[in-house]
Design an enzyme around this catalytic site. Sequence first.
Site, PDB file in Angstrom:
ATOM      1  N   SER A 186       0.979  -1.483  -0.042  1.00  0.00           N
ATOM      2  CA  SER A 186       0.089   0.141   0.321  1.00  0.00           C
ATOM      3  C   SER A 186       0.842   1.197   0.468  1.00  0.00           C
ATOM      4  O   SER A 186       2.176   0.986   0.747  1.00  0.00           O
ATOM      5  CB  SER A 186      -0.936   0.240   0.827  1.00  0.00           C
TER       6      SER A 186
ATOM      7  N   TYR B 222      -8.801   3.707 -17.272  1.00  0.00           N
ATOM      8  CA  TYR B 222      -8.500   4.131 -16.027  1.00  0.00           C
ATOM      9  C   TYR B 222     -10.367   4.217 -15.482  1.00  0.00           C
ATOM     10  O   TYR B 222     -10.717   4.312 -14.466  1.00  0.00           O
ATOM     11  CB  TYR B 222      -7.862   5.250 -15.598  1.00  0.00           C
TER      12      TYR B 222
ATOM     13  N   LYS C 181     -11.947  10.876 -10.122  1.00  0.00           N
ATOM     14  CA  LYS C 181     -10.417  11.288  -9.090  1.00  0.00           C
ATOM     15  C   LYS C 181     -10.260  12.441  -9.822  1.00  0.00           C
ATOM     16  O   LYS C 181     -10.272  13.372  -8.729  1.00  0.00           O
ATOM     17  CB  LYS C 181      -8.960  10.969  -9.794  1.00  0.00           C
TER      18      LYS C 181
ATOM     19  N   THR D 198      -0.063  -2.034  -6.521  1.00  0.00           N
ATOM     20  CA  THR D 198      -0.748  -2.876  -5.597  1.00  0.00           C
ATOM     21  C   THR D 198      -1.700  -3.410  -5.529  1.00  0.00           C
ATOM     22  O   THR D 198      -2.361  -3.526  -7.025  1.00  0.00           O
ATOM     23  CB  THR D 198      -0.948  -0.708  -4.757  1.00  0.00           C
ATOM     24  N   LEU D 199      -2.789  -3.612  -4.168  1.00  0.00           N
ATOM     25  CA  LEU D 199      -3.786  -3.985  -4.952  1.00  0.00           C
ATOM     26  C   LEU D 199      -4.752  -3.294  -5.361  1.00  0.00           C
ATOM     27  O   LEU D 199      -5.298  -3.782  -6.334  1.00  0.00           O
ATOM     28  CB  LEU D 199      -3.846  -4.570  -3.337  1.00  0.00           C
ATOM     29  N   ALA D 200      -4.767  -1.844  -5.084  1.00  0.00           N
ATOM     30  CA  ALA D 200      -6.125  -1.310  -5.615  1.00  0.00           C
ATOM     31  C   ALA D 200      -5.872  -1.241  -7.350  1.00  0.00           C
ATOM     32  O   ALA D 200      -6.607  -1.584  -7.937  1.00  0.00           O
ATOM     33  CB  ALA D 200      -6.385   0.348  -5.115  1.00  0.00           C
TER      34      ALA D 200
END
Length: 262
Positions: A19, A157, A164, A195-197
């Site tokens: 993270s 995205y 965002k 990362t996980l996201a």
Amino acid sequence: MLNLSGKKALITGVANKRSIAWAIAQAMHEAGCELAFTYQTERLEAGVRKLGDSLGVAHYYELDVTNEAHFTRLAKGLEGDLGSLDYALHSIAFANKEAFDNPFHEISETDFLQAHQISAYSLIPLCRSLRHLLGQGDGGSVLAMTYFGAEKVVPMYSLMGVAKASLEVTARYLANDLGPDGIRVNCLSAGPVRTLAAAGIPGFRELMRKSEHVMPLRRHITTEEVAHAAAFLLANTGITGEVTHVDAGFNILAAEGQGATD
Ligand code: NAD
């Protein structure tokens, strides 16, 4: 070297050691800052505590941003445990993975609202609930993590880019709203990090592979680079309402270079 001794920070968004929030927590700790962590669910709690304990974190709070009561409990907990707060990191985002499978115009109301609630709106109750803790002394600051897809179309995205964009504008309005209380609100726009996201966004690996050779620095940023910039932005007392890019220069490129993301 940044000296944050005597300062207190709330870190949200640690899920595991990959993270971005974890890297930021480490940078803040190295600078001498006292930290408190939130965790999203009981399922994540043990892992978050294990990481936090290694930095001497003494206070942990459950925070699912879709649960208004958690914000109230968080503020009460921090009030009792720390008394005041200098910094708060918002490093939280979520969108239904399936929303990325379809063209943008097929996105459902449910997926749209959920992504916005978790990834953008949540900055408002975070600031609202911590305001009285952050506004003490010489003021405090809040930093939210964002990505370039808020500014220009990065097709993969998709929904998250719109969320965002909302987050960035929300941060500007909060900066103006809370400035008189001495509270700064900024965004850090990070280049891609595994990362996980990020794993929830189809085509992410491909984006990293294709864009590397066009980046002005010809490489991707490291989480440590993001973390040190985050610590600086949280601490600096003259910056508010800004979006600062830590992306190896990707955002300065004209469309041809950015076409690497198609
Ligand atoms: P991560 O998966 O490690 O962190 C995302 C965090 O969001 C997790 O800790 C998760 O528990 C939390 N979260 C999700 N839904 C939540 C909810 N309902 N309530 C509370 N917390 C919730 O991934 P990361 O990449 O470190 O993401 C952190 C932030 O950085 C996000 O805002 C992300 O959009 C942003 N960001 C990531 C990248 C990247 O390439 N990884 C680039 C730019 C910005």
